[in-house]
Design a protein around this motif. Structure first.
Motif, PDB file in Angstrom:
ATOM      1  N   HIS A   1      -8.543   0.022  -1.044  1.00  0.00           N
ATOM      2  CA  HIS A   1      -9.398  -1.134  -0.767  1.00  0.00           C
ATOM      3  C   HIS A   1     -10.859  -0.745  -0.502  1.00  0.00           C
ATOM      4  CE1 HIS A   1      -6.029  -4.000  -0.475  1.00  0.00           C
ATOM      5  NE2 HIS A   1      -5.357  -2.984   0.034  1.00  0.00           N
TER       6      HIS A   1
ATOM      7  N   ASP B   1       1.042   5.575   7.515  1.00  0.00           N
ATOM      8  CA  ASP B   1       1.206   4.482   6.555  1.00  0.00           C
ATOM      9  C   ASP B   1       0.066   3.473   6.673  1.00  0.00           C
ATOM     10  OD1 ASP B   1       3.479   5.533   5.438  1.00  0.00           O
ATOM     11  OD2 ASP B   1       4.863   4.328   6.619  1.00  0.00           O
ATOM     12  N   ASN B   2      -0.447   3.276   7.881  1.00  0.00           N
ATOM     13  CA  ASN B   2      -1.613   2.400   8.037  1.00  0.00           C
ATOM     14  C   ASN B   2      -2.835   3.031   7.382  1.00  0.00           C
ATOM     15  OD1 ASN B   2      -2.894   0.035   8.912  1.00  0.00           O
ATOM     16  ND2 ASN B   2      -3.600   1.003  10.797  1.00  0.00           N
TER      17      ASN B   2
ATOM     18  N   GLU C   1      -2.637   5.084   4.892  1.00  0.00           N
ATOM     19  CA  GLU C   1      -2.334   5.175   3.461  1.00  0.00           C
ATOM     20  C   GLU C   1      -2.814   3.944   2.695  1.00  0.00           C
ATOM     21  OE1 GLU C   1      -0.707   6.970  -0.010  1.00  0.00           O
ATOM     22  OE2 GLU C   1      -1.095   7.782   1.986  1.00  0.00           O
ATOM     23  N   ARG C   2      -2.769   2.786   3.327  1.00  0.00           N
ATOM     24  CA  ARG C   2      -3.127   1.564   2.606  1.00  0.00           C
ATOM     25  C   ARG C   2      -4.631   1.314   2.549  1.00  0.00           C
ATOM     26  NH1 ARG C   2      -2.431  -3.700   6.110  1.00  0.00           N
ATOM     27  NH2 ARG C   2      -3.154  -2.997   8.150  1.00  0.00           N
TER      28      ARG C   2
ATOM     29  N   ALA D   1       0.633  -5.687   8.340  1.00  0.00           N
ATOM     30  CA  ALA D   1       1.756  -5.867   7.429  1.00  0.00           C
ATOM     31  C   ALA D   1       2.838  -6.682   8.135  1.00  0.00           C
ATOM     32  CB  ALA D   1       2.294  -4.502   7.003  1.00  0.00           C
TER      33      ALA D   1
ATOM     34  N   ARG E   1       0.619  10.475  -2.652  1.00  0.00           N
ATOM     35  CA  ARG E   1       0.212   9.869  -1.390  1.00  0.00           C
ATOM     36  C   ARG E   1      -1.069  10.536  -0.901  1.00  0.00           C
ATOM     37  NH1 ARG E   1       3.573   6.770   2.144  1.00  0.00           N
ATOM     38  NH2 ARG E   1       2.233   7.513   3.821  1.00  0.00           N
TER      39      ARG E   1
END
Length: 391
Positions: A80, A72-73, A75-76, A64, A191
């Protein structure tokens, strides 16, 4: 069809992630994919690696604009993933793509299964070892349905815990169906991962929501410990404190549950307990009767220490926290014993359904090489279906 997505989040340890991915891609299977979640300062190494591999089973999420916290890494990653099942491992770990076969056989027998995990194996990368390391692997190969009530007792009541809950049904070195992960997201604050201790948070949420949890005794992955990993902090107190400082900076200090006077610097038991207590506080879960199991785990954490001076200091620190939390009644349940004996060689051989041996066997230089070594010692994954049919 992609049955499984293996996620490897990484930050500035690209060589480890590449080693794991390279070995996985040697598999002839076409029903899995690898998703690299790059959180590194330099995007070039992994971008170049993915381009050079030129394999449709390997995909990359580039960094990012700003570095992300670990959760948070993580979470994304799920949005995908193309796989029906999702698993996350560390970049210094390894996961056998033959997990796909175990999932195929399991869901054929138990279609409602939505959480799957397996036996544990551990590897300390050679550059991290300071002495001879004896490791062990489980030798059983039974496939078992785990009762949800039993898993709740293990996780939230610390039943059977040594220094941490004996429950491993989460996305880290486990596999969750994507629809279960979506239910977790929609149920808990929109989340997938909220807490910095994302692996144990995942276990809390999985145990609460999974419909059917299946455990296979045979290891399918390796927990690696390289010199830069957080788990290296469990082996060296100074490294552990440095890792905690880094996580605090990433999360603006928000690691602990409220009114729970156990500094996470005490050890793995305190750290996991804060995650569980945070989860309970966050979602209004009130439980009674878990305290004794937790106190015994605190004692177990002390008993993992080999240095007598460190043992005494750790015991005193835990005792202080237990007294502040539960008073003298709680302290009476806390009785760790210094057990390390330098004059007694570490056991090697077979006992209690585990095989113990020197980690340097075969001169494995990575978690993937180590897995390839022990893979030949264990029940063949390809025979699982025939074994179940015979039973």
């Amino acid at each position: 069809m992609t049955l499984l997505t293996i996620c490897i989040p990484t930050r500035n340890r690209q060589s480890y992630a590449m080693d794991a991915a390279r070995h996985m891609l040697a598999s002839s299977r076409d029903d899995f994919e690898i998703l690299l979640g790059d959180n590194s300062d330099d995007p070039a190494p992994l971008a170049d690696f993915v381009r050079e591999q030129n394999d449709s089973r390997l995909r990359l999420l580039p960094p990012a604009e700003e570095p992300l916290s670990m959760q948070d890494n993580w979470e994304r990653l799920p949005p995908h993933c193309r796989g029906e099942w999702i698993s996350i491992i560390g970049d210094d770990d390894y996961l056998d793509p033959e997990l796909c076969e175990a999932l195929r056989v399991t869901t054929k027998r138990v279609p409602q299964a939505d959480a799957f995990t397996w036996g544990r194996s551990y590897f300390v990368w050679p550059e991290t070892r300071t002495h001879r390391e004896i490791t062990k692997i489980p030798t059983g190969s039974h496939l078992m349905h785990m009762d949800k009530k039993d898993l709740m007792r293990r996780m939230f009541f610390w039943e059977g815990a040594k220094d941490r809950p004996s429950c491993s049904f989460g996305i880290y070195h486990g596999a969750l169906k994507k629809d279960l992960l979506e239910r977790i997201r929609s149920t808990f604050s929109d989340r997938y991962f909220e807490h910095p201790n994302a692996d144990y948070e995942s276990i809390c949420k999985t145990v609460m929501l999974a419909d059917m949890c299946i455990y296979w005794e045979r290891p399918l992955s390796v927990f690696g410990t390289c010199s830069q990993s957080n788990s290296a902090g469990l082996r060296d107190p100074e490294v552990g404190l440095e890792r905690i400082r880094t996580v605090r900076e990433e999360n603006k200090g928000a690691l602990e549950a409220e009114n729970f006077p156990f500094p996470i610097e005490l050890g793995i038991t305190a750290s996991v307990a804060h995650t569980i207590e945070w989860f309970k506080q966050r979602y209004g879960i009130e439980l009674n009767g878990w305290e004794e199991g937790f106190i015994k785990a605190c004692a177990g954490d002390c008993e993992t220490v080999s240095d007598r001076a460190r043992f005494k200091a750790k015991k005193a620190a835990y005792e202080k926290a237990i007294r502040a939390w539960g008073g003298e009644k709680a302290v009476k349940m806390f009785d760790p014993v210094y057990r390390y004996r330098s004059d007694i060689p570490k056991f090697m051989g077979f006992a209690e359904d585990h095989l113990s041996f020197d980690m340097a066997i075969g001169d494995a230089q990575s978690a993937a090489e180590y897995y390839n070594l022990i893979d030949g010692m264990m029940f063949p994954v390809r025979l699982l279906e025939s074994r179940l049919n015979e039973g």
